[in-house]
Write a protein that holds these residues in place. Structure first.
Motif, PDB file in Angstrom:
ATOM      1  N   TYR A  90      34.990  39.417  48.331  1.00 43.37           N
ATOM      2  CA  TYR A  90      33.659  39.493  47.730  1.00 43.37           C
ATOM      3  C   TYR A  90      33.153  40.933  47.723  1.00 43.37           C
ATOM      4  O   TYR A  90      32.646  41.417  46.706  1.00 43.37           O
ATOM      5  N   ASP A  91      33.298  41.625  48.842  1.00 49.02           N
ATOM      6  CA  ASP A  91      32.841  43.014  48.928  1.00 49.02           C
ATOM      7  C   ASP A  91      33.553  43.901  47.912  1.00 49.02           C
ATOM      8  O   ASP A  91      32.933  44.732  47.250  1.00 49.02           O
ATOM      9  N   VAL A  94      32.321  43.019  44.222  1.00 53.40           N
ATOM     10  CA  VAL A  94      30.995  43.550  43.938  1.00 53.40           C
ATOM     11  C   VAL A  94      31.031  45.074  43.863  1.00 53.40           C
ATOM     12  O   VAL A  94      30.439  45.679  42.973  1.00 53.40           O
ATOM     13  N   ARG A  98      30.027  47.338  40.640  1.00 48.92           N
ATOM     14  CA  ARG A  98      28.902  48.276  40.720  1.00 48.92           C
ATOM     15  C   ARG A  98      29.310  49.699  40.351  1.00 48.92           C
ATOM     16  O   ARG A  98      28.476  50.463  39.878  1.00 48.92           O
ATOM     17  N   TYR A 114      22.245  42.120  40.685  1.00 54.21           N
ATOM     18  CA  TYR A 114      21.959  40.718  40.983  1.00 54.21           C
ATOM     19  C   TYR A 114      22.904  39.806  40.208  1.00 54.21           C
ATOM     20  O   TYR A 114      23.473  38.853  40.755  1.00 54.21           O
ATOM     21  N   ASP A 117      26.431  40.013  41.662  1.00 50.43           N
ATOM     22  CA  ASP A 117      26.501  39.300  42.941  1.00 50.43           C
ATOM     23  C   ASP A 117      26.586  37.793  42.718  1.00 50.43           C
ATOM     24  O   ASP A 117      27.404  37.105  43.333  1.00 50.43           O
ATOM     25  N   GLY A 121      29.961  35.604  43.506  1.00 47.48           N
ATOM     26  CA  GLY A 121      29.892  34.508  44.469  1.00 47.48           C
ATOM     27  C   GLY A 121      30.283  33.176  43.855  1.00 47.48           C
ATOM     28  O   GLY A 121      31.037  32.393  44.443  1.00 47.48           O
ATOM     29  N   ARG A 146      26.222  36.620  53.415  1.00 46.12           N
ATOM     30  CA  ARG A 146      25.791  37.735  52.545  1.00 46.12           C
ATOM     31  C   ARG A 146      24.312  37.710  52.339  1.00 46.12           C
ATOM     32  O   ARG A 146      23.577  36.965  52.113  1.00 46.12           O
TER      33      ARG A 146
END
Length: 146
Positions: A90-91, A94, A98, A114, A117, A121, A146
């Motif tokens: 997940y990290d 994202v 970004r 947003y 994310d 997810g 999170r």
């Protein structure tokens, strides 16, 4: 080597983010079962996003598209099989997204962050539910933290 564990996920997302539509090699003879699972995943994925956030829904349906969403969801499972934890996945997902958002105003960045994310997810949660349910508890735990 720790970085090699992340390379698959990072590279897959960068390709999707930069190109928006990937030229995927899809076998011509796909089993009906696989098609059904893919269709069920996409229906659940799109329904969830549509009920949560319009921008995230547009990201998934308009920009990414069916093939890319399925490809990314299945790829997440492959990365888990190779030892990537759901929290790390997940990290990375994202973070990779970004990095593509340079040059936005703060308001645009916050809105896009947003959406990314939420998209990431949902992709991991529903992707694991449909393609690698053995990882579902770990994915849910990682997303709750999170």
């Amino acid at each position: 080597m720790r970085n090699s564990k992340f390379a698959g996920l990072r590279n897959r997302f960068r390709l999707a983010a930069v190109l928006s539509v990937l030229a995927l090699s899809v076998p011509t003879a796909v089993s009906a079962q696989t098609e059904t699972v893919d269709r069920d995943f996409l229906n659940s994925f799109y329904t969830f996003l549509q009920g949560q956030d319009d921008f995230s829904y547009q990201l998934a349906t308009g920009w990414m598209g069916d093939e890319t969403n399925v490809w990314l969801a299945k790829g997440v499972c492959l990365d888990f099989d190779r030892g990537l934890s759901p929290a790390e996945g997940y990290d990375l997902f994202v973070s990779a997204a970004r990095t593509q958002m340079q040059g936005l105003t703060q308001q645009e960045y916050d809105r896009a962050a947003y959406a990314v994310d939420l998209y990431g997810g949902a992709l991991m949660n529903l992707g694991s539910a449909y393609y690698c349910p053995q990882y579902q508890p770990q994915v849910e735990a990682a997303l709750r933290s999170r």
